[in-house]
Design a protein around this motif. Structure first.
Motif, PDB file in Angstrom:
ATOM      1  N   MET A   1      11.406  22.673  10.183  1.00 25.76           N
ATOM      2  CA  MET A   1      10.874  23.979  10.548  1.00 25.76           C
ATOM      3  C   MET A   1      11.824  25.082  10.098  1.00 25.76           C
ATOM      4  SD  MET A   1       9.570  23.211  14.410  1.00 25.76           S
ATOM      5  CE  MET A   1       9.899  21.515  14.848  1.00 25.76           C
ATOM      6  N   ASP A   2      11.320  25.978   9.248  1.00 28.12           N
ATOM      7  CA  ASP A   2      12.063  27.161   8.827  1.00 28.12           C
ATOM      8  C   ASP A   2      11.429  28.357   9.518  1.00 28.12           C
ATOM      9  OD1 ASP A   2      13.728  25.779   6.961  1.00 28.12           O
ATOM     10  OD2 ASP A   2      12.073  25.778   5.529  1.00 28.12           O
ATOM     11  N   VAL A   3      12.237  29.097  10.274  1.00 26.12           N
ATOM     12  CA  VAL A   3      11.736  30.226  11.043  1.00 26.12           C
ATOM     13  C   VAL A   3      11.941  31.517  10.257  1.00 26.12           C
ATOM     14  CG1 VAL A   3      11.879  31.470  13.227  1.00 26.12           C
ATOM     15  CG2 VAL A   3      12.287  28.999  13.171  1.00 26.12           C
ATOM     16  N   ASN A   4      10.898  32.332  10.195  1.00 27.52           N
ATOM     17  CA  ASN A   4      10.932  33.609   9.483  1.00 27.52           C
ATOM     18  C   ASN A   4      10.498  34.725  10.425  1.00 27.52           C
ATOM     19  OD1 ASN A   4      11.396  32.388   6.751  1.00 27.52           O
ATOM     20  ND2 ASN A   4       9.447  31.435   7.250  1.00 27.52           N
ATOM     21  N   ILE A   5      11.440  35.209  11.240  1.00 23.69           N
ATOM     22  CA  ILE A   5      11.128  36.278  12.189  1.00 23.69           C
ATOM     23  C   ILE A   5      10.901  37.576  11.417  1.00 23.69           C
ATOM     24  CG2 ILE A   5      12.060  37.698  14.062  1.00 23.69           C
ATOM     25  CD1 ILE A   5      13.472  35.193  15.098  1.00 23.69           C
ATOM     26  N   PRO A   6       9.814  38.278  11.703  1.00 22.49           N
ATOM     27  CA  PRO A   6       9.546  39.542  11.012  1.00 22.49           C
ATOM     28  C   PRO A   6      10.686  40.551  11.203  1.00 22.49           C
ATOM     29  CG  PRO A   6       7.591  38.794  12.181  1.00 22.49           C
ATOM     30  CD  PRO A   6       8.720  37.908  12.613  1.00 22.49           C
ATOM     31  N   GLU A   7      11.068  41.198  10.138  1.00 21.28           N
ATOM     32  CA  GLU A   7      12.145  42.188  10.189  1.00 21.28           C
ATOM     33  C   GLU A   7      11.781  43.381  11.059  1.00 21.28           C
ATOM     34  OE1 GLU A   7      13.653  43.268   6.347  1.00 21.28           O
ATOM     35  OE2 GLU A   7      13.687  41.182   5.683  1.00 21.28           O
ATOM     36  N   SER A   8      10.501  43.603  11.277  1.00 19.29           N
ATOM     37  CA  SER A   8      10.057  44.755  12.068  1.00 19.29           C
ATOM     38  C   SER A   8      10.262  44.574  13.571  1.00 19.29           C
ATOM     39  CB  SER A   8       8.579  45.038  11.792  1.00 19.29           C
ATOM     40  OG  SER A   8       7.791  43.919  12.173  1.00 19.29           O
TER      41      SER A   8
ATOM     42  N   ILE B   1      15.687  20.406  11.795  1.00 17.45           N
ATOM     43  CA  ILE B   1      15.060  19.145  11.429  1.00 17.45           C
ATOM     44  C   ILE B   1      14.916  18.363  12.728  1.00 17.45           C
ATOM     45  CG2 ILE B   1      15.287  16.976  10.167  1.00 17.45           C
ATOM     46  CD1 ILE B   1      16.894  18.537   8.073  1.00 17.45           C
ATOM     47  N   SER B   2      13.704  17.964  13.026  1.00 16.30           N
ATOM     48  CA  SER B   2      13.405  17.295  14.282  1.00 16.30           C
ATOM     49  C   SER B   2      12.706  15.971  14.028  1.00 16.30           C
ATOM     50  CB  SER B   2      12.493  18.186  15.140  1.00 16.30           C
ATOM     51  OG  SER B   2      13.150  19.390  15.478  1.00 16.30           O
ATOM     52  N   VAL B   3      12.818  15.081  15.004  1.00 14.91           N
ATOM     53  CA  VAL B   3      12.079  13.824  14.984  1.00 14.91           C
ATOM     54  C   VAL B   3      11.222  13.797  16.246  1.00 14.91           C
ATOM     55  CG1 VAL B   3      12.230  11.310  15.056  1.00 14.91           C
ATOM     56  CG2 VAL B   3      13.871  12.619  13.680  1.00 14.91           C
ATOM     57  N   LEU B   4       9.927  13.614  16.055  1.00 18.59           N
ATOM     58  CA  LEU B   4       9.001  13.523  17.173  1.00 18.59           C
ATOM     59  C   LEU B   4       8.321  12.169  17.151  1.00 18.59           C
ATOM     60  CD1 LEU B   4       9.019  16.734  16.247  1.00 18.59           C
ATOM     61  CD2 LEU B   4       7.437  16.852  18.143  1.00 18.59           C
ATOM     62  N   ASP B   5       8.187  11.570  18.320  1.00 21.19           N
ATOM     63  CA  ASP B   5       7.524  10.275  18.477  1.00 21.19           C
ATOM     64  C   ASP B   5       6.289  10.519  19.334  1.00 21.19           C
ATOM     65  OD1 ASP B   5       6.820   7.638  18.638  1.00 21.19           O
ATOM     66  OD2 ASP B   5       8.598   6.993  19.740  1.00 21.19           O
ATOM     67  N   VAL B   6       5.132  10.603  18.676  1.00 17.03           N
ATOM     68  CA  VAL B   6       3.888  11.001  19.336  1.00 17.03           C
ATOM     69  C   VAL B   6       2.780  10.002  19.027  1.00 17.03           C
ATOM     70  CG1 VAL B   6       4.499  13.449  19.330  1.00 17.03           C
ATOM     71  CG2 VAL B   6       3.311  12.494  17.366  1.00 17.03           C
ATOM     72  N   GLU B   7       1.638  10.167  19.673  1.00 12.42           N
ATOM     73  CA  GLU B   7       0.502   9.263  19.487  1.00 12.42           C
ATOM     74  C   GLU B   7      -0.098   9.366  18.088  1.00 12.42           C
ATOM     75  OE1 GLU B   7      -0.551   6.894  21.623  1.00 12.42           O
ATOM     76  OE2 GLU B   7       1.225   7.462  22.772  1.00 12.42           O
TER      77      GLU B   7
ATOM     78  N   LEU C   1      16.668  16.887  17.702  1.00 14.40           N
ATOM     79  CA  LEU C   1      16.572  18.273  17.231  1.00 14.40           C
ATOM     80  C   LEU C   1      17.931  18.660  16.659  1.00 14.40           C
ATOM     81  CD1 LEU C   1      15.267  21.100  17.033  1.00 14.40           C
ATOM     82  CD2 LEU C   1      15.867  21.455  19.436  1.00 14.40           C
ATOM     83  N   TRP C   2      17.949  18.940  15.348  1.00 15.96           N
ATOM     84  CA  TRP C   2      19.194  19.335  14.690  1.00 15.96           C
ATOM     85  C   TRP C   2      19.013  20.686  14.009  1.00 15.96           C
ATOM     86  CZ3 TRP C   2      17.478  14.203  13.743  1.00 15.96           C
ATOM     87  CH2 TRP C   2      18.270  13.214  14.302  1.00 15.96           C
ATOM     88  N   ARG C   3      20.026  21.519  14.094  1.00 23.78           N
ATOM     89  CA  ARG C   3      20.065  22.793  13.382  1.00 23.78           C
ATOM     90  C   ARG C   3      20.467  22.516  11.940  1.00 23.78           C
ATOM     91  NH1 ARG C   3      18.625  27.525  14.353  1.00 23.78           N
ATOM     92  NH2 ARG C   3      19.540  27.679  16.402  1.00 23.78           N
ATOM     93  N   VAL C   4      19.874  23.239  10.986  1.00 26.59           N
ATOM     94  CA  VAL C   4      20.302  23.186   9.596  1.00 26.59           C
ATOM     95  C   VAL C   4      21.374  24.257   9.444  1.00 26.59           C
ATOM     96  CG1 VAL C   4      19.622  23.487   7.192  1.00 26.59           C
ATOM     97  CG2 VAL C   4      18.040  22.388   8.810  1.00 26.59           C
ATOM     98  N   ALA C   5      22.569  23.834   9.067  1.00 25.17           N
ATOM     99  CA  ALA C   5      23.702  24.757   8.972  1.00 25.17           C
ATOM    100  C   ALA C   5      23.399  25.905   8.009  1.00 25.17           C
ATOM    101  CB  ALA C   5      24.952  24.012   8.516  1.00 25.17           C
ATOM    102  N   GLY C   6      23.691  27.120   8.483  1.00 23.00           N
ATOM    103  CA  GLY C   6      23.552  28.303   7.648  1.00 23.00           C
ATOM    104  C   GLY C   6      22.152  28.859   7.525  1.00 23.00           C
ATOM    105  N   LYS C   7      21.186  28.301   8.252  1.00 20.38           N
ATOM    106  CA  LYS C   7      19.797  28.767   8.177  1.00 20.38           C
ATOM    107  C   LYS C   7      19.206  28.824   9.578  1.00 20.38           C
ATOM    108  CE  LYS C   7      17.113  26.925   5.069  1.00 20.38           C
ATOM    109  NZ  LYS C   7      16.341  25.933   4.314  1.00 20.38           N
TER     110      LYS C   7
END
Length: 96
Positions: free
Chosen positions: A7-14, A53-59, A43-49
């Motif tokens: 997951m890359d998060v892109n919060i609006p600058e506004s 990166i997450s691992v989910l175990d779901v149905e 749940l791991w943070r990507v350094a500098g961004k």
């Protein structure tokens, strides 16, 4: 089913600082709820961004989508999903 989710998060600058802080607070609570359920295994943070990166175990894919789309910042994410399974050469019997 086990998925690796990038997951890359892109919060609006506004957005002002208060709105950003509100979303981050709600994002933390939501992700921790899913972690406590056992569905969101890692749940791991990507350094500098502002990424993880997450691992989910779901149905299955429907449950994965429900969890990921419940995140407050979901509309502002670029997401890559990879379905994974145990490798035949792996030493451990369990996946996670």
């Amino acid at each position: 089913m086990v998925y690796v989710v990038e997951m890359d998060v892109n919060i609006p600058e506004s957005w002002n600082e208060e709105k950003v802080a509100d979303y981050i607070t709600r994002e933390k609570a939501c992700s921790q709820e899913h972690q406590q359920s056992g569905k969101w295994v890692y749940l791991w943070r990507v350094a500098g961004k502002y990424s993880n990166i997450s691992v989910l175990d779901v149905e299955g894919p429907d449950e994965l989508h429900r969890i990921v789309s419940s995140l407050p910042l979901f509309p502002y994410m670029t997401i890559k999903v990879t379905s994974i399974c145990k490798h035949p050469n792996a030493l451990k019997e369990t996946m996670i």
